[in-house]
Scaffold this motif. Structure first.
Motif, PDB file in Angstrom:
ATOM      1  N   HIS A 103       0.934  -1.140  -0.083  1.00 16.95           N
ATOM      2  CA  HIS A 103      -0.134   0.008   0.125  1.00 16.95           C
ATOM      3  C   HIS A 103       0.926   1.237   0.164  1.00 16.95           C
ATOM      4  CE1 HIS A 103      -3.978   2.104   1.587  1.00 16.95           C
ATOM      5  NE2 HIS A 103      -3.048   3.119   0.938  1.00 16.95           N
ATOM      6  N   HIS A 107       1.682   4.400  -3.020  1.00 21.87           N
ATOM      7  CA  HIS A 107       1.671   6.066  -2.518  1.00 21.87           C
ATOM      8  C   HIS A 107       2.869   6.621  -3.571  1.00 21.87           C
ATOM      9  CE1 HIS A 107      -1.288   7.064   0.291  1.00 21.87           C
ATOM     10  NE2 HIS A 107      -1.266   5.865   0.512  1.00 21.87           N
ATOM     11  N   LEU A 190      -2.061  11.102   4.255  1.00 21.25           N
ATOM     12  CA  LEU A 190      -1.008  10.160   4.494  1.00 21.25           C
ATOM     13  C   LEU A 190       0.240  10.988   3.721  1.00 21.25           C
ATOM     14  CD1 LEU A 190       1.026   7.877   3.344  1.00 21.25           C
ATOM     15  CD2 LEU A 190      -0.023   7.917   5.636  1.00 21.25           C
ATOM     16  N   CYS A 200      -5.757   9.396   2.546  1.00 22.92           N
ATOM     17  CA  CYS A 200      -5.950   8.077   2.702  1.00 22.92           C
ATOM     18  C   CYS A 200      -6.246   7.443   4.122  1.00 22.92           C
ATOM     19  CB  CYS A 200      -4.682   7.422   2.239  1.00 22.92           C
ATOM     20  SG  CYS A 200      -4.530   5.626   2.077  1.00 22.92           S
ATOM     21  N   HIS A 204      -0.305   1.715   6.728  1.00 26.94           N
ATOM     22  CA  HIS A 204       1.089   2.053   5.986  1.00 26.94           C
ATOM     23  C   HIS A 204       2.238   1.787   6.816  1.00 26.94           C
ATOM     24  CE1 HIS A 204      -1.909   4.811   4.565  1.00 26.94           C
ATOM     25  NE2 HIS A 204      -1.440   4.640   3.311  1.00 26.94           N
TER      26      HIS A 204
END
Ligand SMILES: [Zn+2]
Length: 235
Positions: A103, A107, A190, A200, A204
């Motif tokens: 994930h 990004h 995020l 988000c 993470h």
């Protein structure tokens, strides 16, 4: 309303909880570390360990029909606990950690490809994003830049922004199909320091170095303005 421990502490693997409801839809708890499917990230699997030591295997976690509801969906054929029962809620951490790493890596991919995102999926050991662009994307360049950002070991953190601030900065929203949850007064961002900043709600890792090596496995053309970039861990 379930207390969402996974929102604050992405590394929490277990918590004590009390069953608040249990029916064919799923088991609900007063608090949980189980992330429910959302934002392209699959729901957690794991177990609820009951007072007598029995392990109730959880095959999926989903949001309920009512906002704030989180349903822990048990594997079929198991007797459900009763409301009021105390349990230890334990996620399958190795899988979740791989999902967190991928994930976070997506990004980075967002930061590398300067285009709107029309779709995506975080998978176990792999992931992909669809970009709204007519341009040809360079697979080798994307792979090299991603691994450079991973090795840069950038800090990853959460920042909050008011609905008004976000409305004034539409460029922060990279996902064209999914709008962030407005109307609650504030939205969670995020931030990967100096690399990416966008709304988000997923889980993470704390530093990009934790992602480890990745490879761009495919760049596909899915239409005039749709490029799909697929990634996988190298391990
Ligand atoms: Zn995210």
């Amino acid at each position: 309303m379930t207390e969402e421990i996974f929102r604050e502490d992405h590394y929490a693997r277990r918590c004590d909880a009390v069953v608040t409801a249990a029916d064919e839809r799923g088991v609900q708890l007063d608090r949980t570390v189980f992330y429910p499917t959302g934002g392209g990230q699959p729901g957690d699997i794991g177990a609820l360990v009951l007072g007598d030591g029995r392990r109730l295997a959880i095959a999926d976690t989903r949001k309920g029909a009512v906002p704030g509801e989180i349903l822990h969906i048990a594997e079929a054929g198991q007797a459900l606990p009763r409301p009021g029962e105390r349990v230890s809620a334990e996620i399958e951490w190795e899988r979740r950690y791989r999902l967190m790493r991928m994930h976070t890596c997506l990004h980075l991919l967002c930061a590398v490809v300067p285009a709107g995102v029309t779709g995506g999926q975080v998978g176990d050991g792999k992931g992909r994003l669809d970009f709204d662009t007519p341009n040809v994307l360079d697979k080798d360049m994307i792979g090299a830049r991603l691994n450079e950002l991973i090795h840069g070991n950038h800090a990853v953190g959460v920042r909050w922004i008011s609905d008004e601030e976000l409305a004034a900065k539409p460029e922060l929203v990279r996902t064209m199909s999914v709008k962030p949850p407005m109307g609650l007064g504030r939205v969670r961002l995020l931030e990967i320091e100096g690399v990416d900043l966008q709304p988000c709600g997923g889980t993470h890792v704390l530093r990009t170095g934790e992602i480890g090596g990745v490879a761009v496995t495919k760049v596909e053309s899915k239409g005039k303005r749709n490029r799909r970039v697929s990634l996988a861990f190298v391990e």
